[in-house]
Motif scaffolding. Structure first.
Motif, PDB file in Angstrom:
ATOM      1  N   LEU A 209       0.822  -1.206   0.000  1.00 14.59           N
ATOM      2  CA  LEU A 209       0.000   0.000   0.000  1.00 14.59           C
ATOM      3  C   LEU A 209       0.860   1.261   0.000  1.00 14.59           C
ATOM      4  CD1 LEU A 209      -2.769  -1.075   2.546  1.00 14.59           C
ATOM      5  CD2 LEU A 209      -3.095  -0.647   0.108  1.00 14.59           C
ATOM      6  N   LEU A 210       2.067   1.156   0.564  1.00 16.59           N
ATOM      7  CA  LEU A 210       2.987   2.296   0.585  1.00 16.59           C
ATOM      8  C   LEU A 210       3.853   2.357  -0.670  1.00 16.59           C
ATOM      9  CD1 LEU A 210       4.164   2.210   4.326  1.00 16.59           C
ATOM     10  CD2 LEU A 210       2.541   3.790   3.258  1.00 16.59           C
ATOM     11  N   ASP A 211       3.509   1.531  -1.675  1.00 11.26           N
ATOM     12  CA  ASP A 211       4.217   1.542  -2.958  1.00 11.26           C
ATOM     13  C   ASP A 211       5.701   1.223  -2.810  1.00 11.26           C
ATOM     14  OD1 ASP A 211       1.971   2.075  -4.484  1.00 11.26           O
ATOM     15  OD2 ASP A 211       2.213   4.242  -4.332  1.00 11.26           O
ATOM     16  N   ARG A 212       5.996   0.157  -2.067  1.00  8.63           N
ATOM     17  CA  ARG A 212       7.377  -0.294  -1.957  1.00  8.63           C
ATOM     18  C   ARG A 212       7.896  -0.701  -3.334  1.00  8.63           C
ATOM     19  NH1 ARG A 212       8.282  -5.585   1.531  1.00  8.63           N
ATOM     20  NH2 ARG A 212       7.064  -6.394  -0.219  1.00  8.63           N
ATOM     21  N   GLU A 213       9.188  -0.521  -3.539  1.00  6.83           N
ATOM     22  CA  GLU A 213       9.813  -0.914  -4.794  1.00  6.83           C
ATOM     23  C   GLU A 213       9.579  -2.400  -5.066  1.00  6.83           C
ATOM     24  OE1 GLU A 213      11.512   0.264  -7.309  1.00  6.83           O
ATOM     25  OE2 GLU A 213      11.826   2.359  -6.779  1.00  6.83           O
ATOM     26  N   ALA A 214       9.496  -2.745  -6.340  1.00 10.36           N
ATOM     27  CA  ALA A 214       9.374  -4.150  -6.716  1.00 10.36           C
ATOM     28  C   ALA A 214      10.649  -4.897  -6.322  1.00 10.36           C
ATOM     29  CB  ALA A 214       9.117  -4.279  -8.211  1.00 10.36           C
ATOM     30  N   GLU A 215      10.623  -6.210  -6.444  1.00 14.16           N
ATOM     31  CA  GLU A 215      11.729  -7.043  -6.025  1.00 14.16           C
ATOM     32  C   GLU A 215      13.012  -6.647  -6.779  1.00 14.16           C
ATOM     33  OE1 GLU A 215       8.968  -7.970  -7.365  1.00 14.16           O
ATOM     34  OE2 GLU A 215       7.813  -9.112  -5.892  1.00 14.16           O
ATOM     35  N   ARG A 219      13.928  -5.195 -10.868  1.00 15.37           N
ATOM     36  CA  ARG A 219      14.681  -4.002 -11.266  1.00 15.37           C
ATOM     37  C   ARG A 219      15.879  -4.376 -12.141  1.00 15.37           C
ATOM     38  NH1 ARG A 219      14.114   0.715  -8.736  1.00 15.37           N
ATOM     39  NH2 ARG A 219      16.371   1.104  -8.814  1.00 15.37           N
ATOM     40  N   LYS A 220      16.584  -5.439 -11.767  1.00 14.70           N
ATOM     41  CA  LYS A 220      17.733  -5.887 -12.565  1.00 14.70           C
ATOM     42  C   LYS A 220      17.299  -6.312 -13.957  1.00 14.70           C
ATOM     43  CE  LYS A 220      20.560  -7.460  -8.660  1.00 14.70           C
ATOM     44  NZ  LYS A 220      21.186  -8.644  -7.996  1.00 14.70           N
ATOM     45  N   GLN A 221      16.158  -6.991 -14.038  1.00 10.14           N
ATOM     46  CA  GLN A 221      15.676  -7.443 -15.341  1.00 10.14           C
ATOM     47  C   GLN A 221      15.273  -6.265 -16.214  1.00 10.14           C
ATOM     48  OE1 GLN A 221      12.597 -10.410 -15.114  1.00 10.14           O
ATOM     49  NE2 GLN A 221      12.457 -10.656 -17.340  1.00 10.14           N
ATOM     50  N   VAL A 222      14.625  -5.264 -15.617  1.00  6.41           N
ATOM     51  CA  VAL A 222      14.231  -4.072 -16.379  1.00  6.41           C
ATOM     52  C   VAL A 222      15.468  -3.367 -16.933  1.00  6.41           C
ATOM     53  CG1 VAL A 222      13.223  -1.768 -16.190  1.00  6.41           C
ATOM     54  CG2 VAL A 222      12.047  -3.725 -15.174  1.00  6.41           C
ATOM     55  N   LEU A 223      16.485  -3.197 -16.102  1.00  8.28           N
ATOM     56  CA  LEU A 223      17.707  -2.535 -16.556  1.00  8.28           C
ATOM     57  C   LEU A 223      18.397  -3.341 -17.656  1.00  8.28           C
ATOM     58  CD1 LEU A 223      19.168  -1.297 -13.144  1.00  8.28           C
ATOM     59  CD2 LEU A 223      18.219   0.107 -14.985  1.00  8.28           C
ATOM     60  N   ALA A 224      18.392  -4.668 -17.502  1.00 13.16           N
ATOM     61  CA  ALA A 224      19.006  -5.513 -18.531  1.00 13.16           C
ATOM     62  C   ALA A 224      18.276  -5.380 -19.860  1.00 13.16           C
ATOM     63  CB  ALA A 224      19.014  -6.966 -18.072  1.00 13.16           C
ATOM     64  N   ARG A 242       4.272  -2.147  -7.288  1.00 13.16           N
ATOM     65  CA  ARG A 242       3.232  -3.101  -7.648  1.00 13.16           C
ATOM     66  C   ARG A 242       1.889  -2.636  -7.098  1.00 13.16           C
ATOM     67  NH1 ARG A 242       4.656  -7.683 -10.064  1.00 13.16           N
ATOM     68  NH2 ARG A 242       6.796  -8.476  -9.907  1.00 13.16           N
ATOM     69  N   SER A 243       0.857  -2.934  -7.863  1.00 10.72           N
ATOM     70  CA  SER A 243      -0.509  -2.705  -7.412  1.00 10.72           C
ATOM     71  C   SER A 243      -1.288  -3.953  -7.780  1.00 10.72           C
ATOM     72  CB  SER A 243      -1.113  -1.466  -8.091  1.00 10.72           C
ATOM     73  OG  SER A 243      -2.460  -1.274  -7.678  1.00 10.72           O
ATOM     74  N   GLY A 244      -1.408  -4.868  -6.821  1.00 12.32           N
ATOM     75  CA  GLY A 244      -1.996  -6.167  -7.131  1.00 12.32           C
ATOM     76  C   GLY A 244      -1.097  -6.911  -8.099  1.00 12.32           C
TER      77      GLY A 244
END
Length: 299
Positions: A209-215, A219-224, A242-244
């Motif tokens: 609910l506090l919009d914590r960063e994804a795993e 993040r590593k996969q997105v950057l790759a 994440r939201s759901g």
């Protein structure tokens, strides 16, 4: 998601949530009968846990029906936050019930009593184990197809139920052989275990609910994926949440300052497509920043 993927997602979400509710209701009825005839505190703890399962399953069912609805004018980011809200409500409900179980178990320890019809309680516990195993098989398949965190949390809770039912079996067996204290002790232990699990679920719900960063792996996969294109000189200000079931990605990419607007747009479009292909339910925003490229040495 393709139309086939969406159809499979909705099918397994509905099938898993409905099976969970049905299992909880059946177990509540069976365990209530066993507790009524045996008077076992640990069986009462198991009944209470099943009641919590039913409440959690109903909340999950309703929340997932709302969460899978597509984005609309009033909810442009979708309805995914319904999942952690439901989990938070479950956690509070379960934690309160665990305190009641502790009080009841301590009272049984201080005032031990012989059990009657313990064989019925043992039979019901074995039935509960078999039925729970069947449900876990359904939930495992549902999680594999959908990746739903709500179903995964529900499955984790039912896996803990297997331990609880084994604990009830042991408590009833000991009590049946004269160790009457075991019934109250196991009731307290079960309550502590349930309470600990509720705190963990509540913490995870609050973080979402506090919009914590994804795993970190995400993040590593997105950057790759971004760095696959050599025309992207650098990336910064990557933010994820994440939201759901929905993943949201925002990032700035640095491109040569002298390329055309059309080319910059095409590079960003291609990067966005790579991310969308990797994550089936994802919303991506990519901002292009110009970077001066030094091609020669200073005089």
């Amino acid at each position: 998601m393709t139309a086939t993927d969406t159809s499979q997602y909705h099918f397994w979400i509905r099938w898993a949530t409905r099976a969970s509710v049905a299992t909880a209701v059946i177990l509540i009825i069976a365990k209530l009968i066993a507790w009524f005839y045996s008077g076992s505190a640990s069986m009462l703890a198991s009944v209470t846990d099943s009641l919590m399962d039913a409440a959690a399953s109903v909340i999950t069912l309703l929340a997932m029906r709302f969460a899978i609805q597509p984005a609309d004018e009033n909810h442009p980011y979708g309805h995914g936050k319904a999942e952690p809200l439901a989990t938070l409500a479950q956690a509070a409900f379960i934690l309160g019930s665990s305190f009641l179980l502790i009080f009841h178990g301590v009272d049984r320890i201080l005032k031990p009593a012989a059990l009657s019809h313990s064989g019925l309680g043992i039979g019901v516990s074995i039935f509960a184990i078999v039925l729970t195993l069947a449900l876990l098989m359904i939930q495992r398949k549902a999680v594999q197809v959908t990746g739903s965190t709500a179903i995964a949390a529900d499955s984790l809770h039912y896996r803990s139920d297997l331990m609880l039912n084994f604990a009830v079996l042991l408590a009833l067996g000991l009590a049946d052989n004269g160790a009457w204290w075991a019934d109250g002790v196991f009731s307290v232990l079960i309550a502590l275990y349930i309470g600990y699990g509720a705190i963990g679920l509540g913490y995870e719900a609050v973080q979402m609910l506090l919009d914590r960063e994804a795993e970190p792996e995400v993040r590593k996969q997105v950057l790759a994926l971004l760095n696959q294109d050599e025309r992207i000189l650098d990336c910064h200000d990557l933010r994820t949440r994440r939201s759901g079931q929905n993943l949201f990605v925002q990032v700035h990419i640095e491109l040569e300052s002298d390329i055309s607007l059309r080319l910059a747009h095409d590079i960003a479009d291609a990067a966005e497509k790579r991310i969308l292909d990797a994550f089936s339910q994802c919303d991506v925003i990519i901002h292009q920043d110009p970077q001066e490229v030094v091609t020669g040495s200073a005089p």
